[in-house]
Design a protein around this motif. Sequence first.
Motif, PDB file in Angstrom:
ATOM      1  N   GLY A  80       0.808  -1.218   0.000  1.00 28.40           N
ATOM      2  CA  GLY A  80       0.000   0.000   0.000  1.00 28.40           C
ATOM      3  C   GLY A  80       0.836   1.261   0.000  1.00 28.40           C
ATOM      4  O   GLY A  80       0.498   2.243  -0.679  1.00 28.40           O
ATOM      5  N   LEU A  81       1.947   1.236   0.742  1.00 30.62           N
ATOM      6  CA  LEU A  81       2.810   2.415   0.838  1.00 30.62           C
ATOM      7  C   LEU A  81       3.448   2.731  -0.513  1.00 30.62           C
ATOM      8  O   LEU A  81       3.445   3.893  -0.957  1.00 30.62           O
ATOM      9  N   PRO A 116     -11.493   9.723   7.129  1.00 34.94           N
ATOM     10  CA  PRO A 116     -10.718   8.607   7.707  1.00 34.94           C
ATOM     11  C   PRO A 116     -10.940   7.318   6.925  1.00 34.94           C
ATOM     12  O   PRO A 116     -12.051   7.043   6.466  1.00 34.94           O
ATOM     13  N   GLY A 117      -9.883   6.531   6.803  1.00 34.77           N
ATOM     14  CA  GLY A 117      -9.996   5.266   6.088  1.00 34.77           C
ATOM     15  C   GLY A 117     -10.989   4.324   6.741  1.00 34.77           C
ATOM     16  O   GLY A 117     -11.695   3.573   6.056  1.00 34.77           O
ATOM     17  N   LEU A 138      -6.933   0.644   1.916  1.00 34.12           N
ATOM     18  CA  LEU A 138      -6.991   1.602   3.008  1.00 34.12           C
ATOM     19  C   LEU A 138      -5.630   2.229   3.285  1.00 34.12           C
ATOM     20  O   LEU A 138      -5.535   3.409   3.634  1.00 34.12           O
ATOM     21  N   VAL A 139      -4.565   1.448   3.118  1.00 32.26           N
ATOM     22  CA  VAL A 139      -3.218   2.002   3.278  1.00 32.26           C
ATOM     23  C   VAL A 139      -2.933   3.020   2.176  1.00 32.26           C
ATOM     24  O   VAL A 139      -2.373   4.091   2.429  1.00 32.26           O
ATOM     25  N   VAL A 140      -3.323   2.689   0.945  1.00 33.28           N
ATOM     26  CA  VAL A 140      -3.157   3.630  -0.169  1.00 33.28           C
ATOM     27  C   VAL A 140      -3.916   4.924   0.127  1.00 33.28           C
ATOM     28  O   VAL A 140      -3.404   6.026  -0.089  1.00 33.28           O
ATOM     29  N   ARG A 202      -0.872   3.486  11.138  1.00 31.40           N
ATOM     30  CA  ARG A 202      -2.072   3.535  11.986  1.00 31.40           C
ATOM     31  C   ARG A 202      -3.281   2.957  11.254  1.00 31.40           C
ATOM     32  O   ARG A 202      -4.079   2.225  11.847  1.00 31.40           O
ATOM     33  N   GLY A 203      -3.415   3.293   9.974  1.00 30.58           N
ATOM     34  CA  GLY A 203      -4.543   2.786   9.194  1.00 30.58           C
ATOM     35  C   GLY A 203      -4.515   1.277   9.071  1.00 30.58           C
ATOM     36  O   GLY A 203      -5.557   0.610   9.149  1.00 30.58           O
ATOM     37  N   LEU A 204      -3.323   0.721   8.895  1.00 30.60           N
ATOM     38  CA  LEU A 204      -3.173  -0.728   8.774  1.00 30.60           C
ATOM     39  C   LEU A 204      -3.604  -1.434  10.059  1.00 30.60           C
ATOM     40  O   LEU A 204      -4.407  -2.371  10.021  1.00 30.60           O
TER      41      LEU A 204
END
Length: 269
Positions: A80-81, A116-117, A138-140, A202-204
Motif C-alpha cells: 500500500g505504501l 478517515p480510512g 486503506l493504506v493507499v 495507523r490505518g493498517l
Amino acid sequence: MKQERNEEINSIVIKIIFVMVIVSIWEFVAKSDAFGPSSELIFPSLEIIAKAFINNFIKGYAGTSLWIYISNSMLLLLEGLLLGMALSFVLSGLSIISKTFYAIYDLLISVFDLLPGVALLPVVIIIFGIKPGVIVFLVVHAVIWPMSRSLLDGFMAVPQIYIEAGMNIGLRGTSLLFGVYLPASISYIVSGLKVAWARAWRGLISAEMIFGIASRPGIGLYINQMRTNMKNAEMYATLIVIVLIGVIVQYGILSPIEKNTVKKWGMSK
C-alpha cells in the motif's frame, strides 16, 4: 559540528530518562495493587510483560508466532505504501503539467484527506468483500492524500526564478518537473513521506483490528485475539512491538534520509 553532536547526545539522554521515568511509574503502580484484584490484569508487572513478549514470538496464538502476523502486516503495508507513493507522485506531477487537472486533483485531496480510512471501510467491504486487498486499499488511501498535499505545497513553494531558469535552458513539461520542481521540493517530499508512513501504519493496524483476515492474519488481529482471550500482558507486549517497529522506521530509515538530504543540503535545521 561539536555543538550539534552534544545537542544530539543530550536529546538521546533526555529521551532515555523520560522512558525510564514512565517505566518506573508503571512498575510502581503494578506492584502497589492500586486496582485491587484486577491490578495484575490491568497493570501487569514489567517481568510478566517481558515473559509475554518472548512468549508471543515463541508460541504466539494457536501455534502461530507473532513473527507471522508481523510479516503479513509489513507486506500489506509495503504494498500500500509503495502504490500510494507512486500514485501521489504521478498525480501530483500531472497537476503541475495541467492546470485543469490541478484544479480537480486539489479538490479531491481536500475532500478525501479529511475522510478517515475507517469510515470508508464498510463501503469498501460491501463492494470488494473481506480480503487482503481491502487493507492495501486503506493504506493507499492513508498515504496518497497527505503525500500529494505535501508534494503540491512543495511545487507551489518553488521560487519562480528556478522555474524561469529551467525554462530558459529548454525544460518543459515532464523535464521541468524532474529537473526543477522535484529537486526543489525535496524537503516537502521527506516531510510528506513521514506523515504518510505514520498514517499508513495507523490505518493498517486499525483495519486489522476491525476485521481480521484469517488467510493473512496481521498484528492488529493479534491484539484483538489477545484482548478477547484476556491475555493483557501479551496485548501490552504487542503494543510495545508496534511502537518498536515505528521507532525503527522513524530513526533507522526516515531520519537518515532526512539527515542525508534536506539537512545535509541546508534546507532544514
